[in-house]
Enzyme design. Structure first.
Site, PDB file in Angstrom:
ATOM      1  N   HIS A 196       3.410  -5.094  -4.710  1.00 62.66           N
ATOM      2  CA  HIS A 196       2.849  -3.977  -3.943  1.00 62.66           C
ATOM      3  C   HIS A 196       3.899  -2.872  -3.876  1.00 62.66           C
ATOM      4  CE1 HIS A 196       1.306  -1.741  -0.477  1.00 62.66           C
ATOM      5  NE2 HIS A 196       0.172  -2.381  -0.610  1.00 62.66           N
ATOM      6  N   CYS A 234      -1.567   0.337  -5.313  1.00 60.62           N
ATOM      7  CA  CYS A 234      -2.045   0.778  -4.001  1.00 60.62           C
ATOM      8  C   CYS A 234      -2.035   2.299  -3.980  1.00 60.62           C
ATOM      9  CB  CYS A 234      -1.157   0.199  -2.900  1.00 60.62           C
ATOM     10  SG  CYS A 234      -1.628   0.789  -1.265  1.00 60.62           S
ATOM     11  N   HIS A 261      -5.616  -1.664  -4.658  1.00 56.02           N
ATOM     12  CA  HIS A 261      -5.928  -1.333  -3.255  1.00 56.02           C
ATOM     13  C   HIS A 261      -6.349   0.117  -3.268  1.00 56.02           C
ATOM     14  CE1 HIS A 261      -2.914  -4.354  -1.204  1.00 56.02           C
ATOM     15  NE2 HIS A 261      -3.853  -4.963  -1.885  1.00 56.02           N
ATOM     16  N   ASP A 306      -9.129  -0.403   0.781  1.00 56.14           N
ATOM     17  CA  ASP A 306      -7.963  -0.518   1.648  1.00 56.14           C
ATOM     18  C   ASP A 306      -8.143   0.417   2.848  1.00 56.14           C
ATOM     19  OD1 ASP A 306      -5.455  -1.531   2.232  1.00 56.14           O
ATOM     20  OD2 ASP A 306      -4.392   0.012   1.090  1.00 56.14           O
ATOM     21  N   HIS A 307      -7.804  -0.075   3.985  1.00 56.77           N
ATOM     22  CA  HIS A 307      -7.787   0.702   5.238  1.00 56.77           C
ATOM     23  C   HIS A 307      -9.093   1.448   5.507  1.00 56.77           C
ATOM     24  CE1 HIS A 307      -3.112   0.564   5.404  1.00 56.77           C
ATOM     25  NE2 HIS A 307      -3.652  -0.590   5.111  1.00 56.77           N
ATOM     26  N   TYR A 320      -7.936  -2.275   9.259  1.00 59.18           N
ATOM     27  CA  TYR A 320      -8.684  -3.457   8.785  1.00 59.18           C
ATOM     28  C   TYR A 320      -9.945  -3.738   9.579  1.00 59.18           C
ATOM     29  CZ  TYR A 320      -4.979  -4.082   5.509  1.00 59.18           C
ATOM     30  OH  TYR A 320      -4.122  -3.863   4.469  1.00 59.18           O
TER      31      TYR A 320
HETATM   32  C1  DNO Z   1      -0.843  -2.772   4.496  1.00 58.60           C
HETATM   33  C2  DNO Z   1      -0.751  -3.684   3.341  1.00 58.60           C
HETATM   34  C3  DNO Z   1       0.641  -4.266   3.163  1.00 58.60           C
HETATM   35  C4  DNO Z   1       0.631  -5.277   2.043  1.00 58.60           C
HETATM   36  C5  DNO Z   1       1.952  -5.874   1.742  1.00 58.60           C
HETATM   37  C6  DNO Z   1       1.873  -6.677   0.474  1.00 58.60           C
HETATM   38  O1  DNO Z   1      -1.894  -2.488   4.943  1.00 58.60           O
HETATM   39  O2  DNO Z   1      -1.193  -3.079   2.181  1.00 58.60           O
HETATM   40  O3  DNO Z   1       1.033  -4.879   4.346  1.00 58.60           O
HETATM   41  O4  DNO Z   1      -0.208  -6.317   2.362  1.00 58.60           O
HETATM   42  O5  DNO Z   1       2.926  -4.917   1.625  1.00 58.60           O
HETATM   43  O6  DNO Z   1       2.967  -7.517   0.398  1.00 58.60           O
END
Ligand code: DNO
Length: 343
Positions: A196, A234, A261, A306-307, A320
């Protein structure tokens, strides 16, 4: 691609049955949360988690994250034992059908934000980051959800000190040492590692960060060419770096991106941003362009929304919640379908 959804295990307020109802959801991305960092994840804990997912009709092919112990990042003498434990966890996960492991190599802290509930004009809330404000904070007094909070105050402060004269090159060398140590386990278990990016992609509090841009990707692929070494792309993390061209990166690294992500950002300054809903027009990242570049260049990995925001009165875990991530998944499903049919 396979659409997935992050699920924080049995502590998560979102039931698996709700996740299953999101169209096209193949599985969840989860983790064993009650094993201390550095210890081996026991096969029975992994199996139990898998059974919970499978009973709800969902796969468990992606783990986020298996955390990396700070002694590995620091290259301390205990690292060989810790790397052997990590390798054993990978073998145990592979035996349970896991195919991809997301992890990060950020010293001490994971993702950083200044506010978890910035209110938008429509009443929705989301995470935001203001660089000047964060830089002025005391790193020993920061708490964000989703982090490993198991350090005592004393441990945290000595860890931060341990990194004080640590160079980017040394941290990178330790990442390569770690990956070379676990690659035999990844080969035999056929598990793909997906690092990540650092979030945000720049140094914080004097701690070095090394996975920030296309150059980091090139360096890592050159140092560890094994196909089991790849990326979690990401968009929100890399996208905070204004110099990163995400469409170009998506295109260039598509085949080594095992997990995407996908998230949107709206900038309010050079290093200031608020997270937004997933639509391209909701922010400054070209989500459509990124998906198109991934698909055209042969991406065949896992995706998760994501988010996004907290909407409809939901007071979910910041970043989340159920509703806006479900809307994000629906939007991304549409983009992928359209682009894949055009191909
Ligand atoms: C945040 C996530 C991170 C991710 C870690 C992966 O929302 O994208 O906490 O899970 O960095 O190791």
């Amino acid at each position: 691609m396979k659409m997935t959804f992050r699920w924080y295990g049995e502590q998560d307020s979102i039931p698996l049955s709700y996740i299953k109802q999101i169209p096209n959801m193949s599985g969840v991305v989860t983790a064993v949360y009650d094993t201390p960092v550095g210890e081996v994840w026991a096969p029975d804990k992994i199996e139990r988690l898998k059974d919970l997912c499978n009973s709800a009709g969902l796969e468990m092919e992606v783990i986020e994250s298996v955390p990396v112990h700070e002694d590995i990042k620091l290259g301390r003498p205990t690292r060989d034992k810790l790397i052997a434990n990590y390798a054993q966890t990978i073998r145990n996960l592979g035996a349970a059908g896991v195919k991809c492991v997301c992890y990060n190599f950020m010293p001490v802290f994971d993702w950083l934000r200044t506010d978890l509930k910035t209110v938008a004009a429509d009443g929705s809330t989301s995470l935001s980051y203001r660089h000047g404000e964060l830089a002025a904070r005391d790193p020993e007094n920061l708490h964000l959800p989703g982090w490993d909070e198991s350090y005592t105050a004393g441990e945290l402060s000595s860890l931060i000190k341990a990194y004080s004269s640590f160079t980017h090159a040394k941290l990178f060398e330790n990442l390569v040492y770690f990956l070379n140590g676990i690659m035999p386990a990844c080969n035999s278990a056929d598990v793909y590692m997906a690092i990540h990016p650092d979030d945000p992609p720049w140094d914080m509090f004097g701690l070095p960060r090394i996975i920030t841009c296309a150059k980091s990707y090139d360096d890592l692929l050159r140092a560890v060419p094994n196909k089991h070494n790849g990326f979690t792309f990401c968009t929100g993390s890399l996208g905070a770096g204004r110099d990163n061209d995400l469409v170009e990166m998506a295109h260039k690294y598509a085949k080594r991106i095992y997990f995407a992500h996908i998230r949107q950002l709206k900038f309010s300054g050079e290093r200031d941003f608020t997270e937004a809903g997933h639509l391209t027009k909701a922010g400054d990242l070209d989500i459509y362009g990124i998906v198109k570049a991934l698909v055209k260049a042969g991406f065949n990995g896992y995706v998760r929304p994501d988010h996004g925001r907290n909407i409809w009165g939901e007071d979910g875990k910041p970043g989340y919640g159920l509703y806006d991530r479900a809307l994000g998944a629906a939007y991304l499903n549409g983009l992928f379908e359209a682009v894949e049919k055009e191909k």
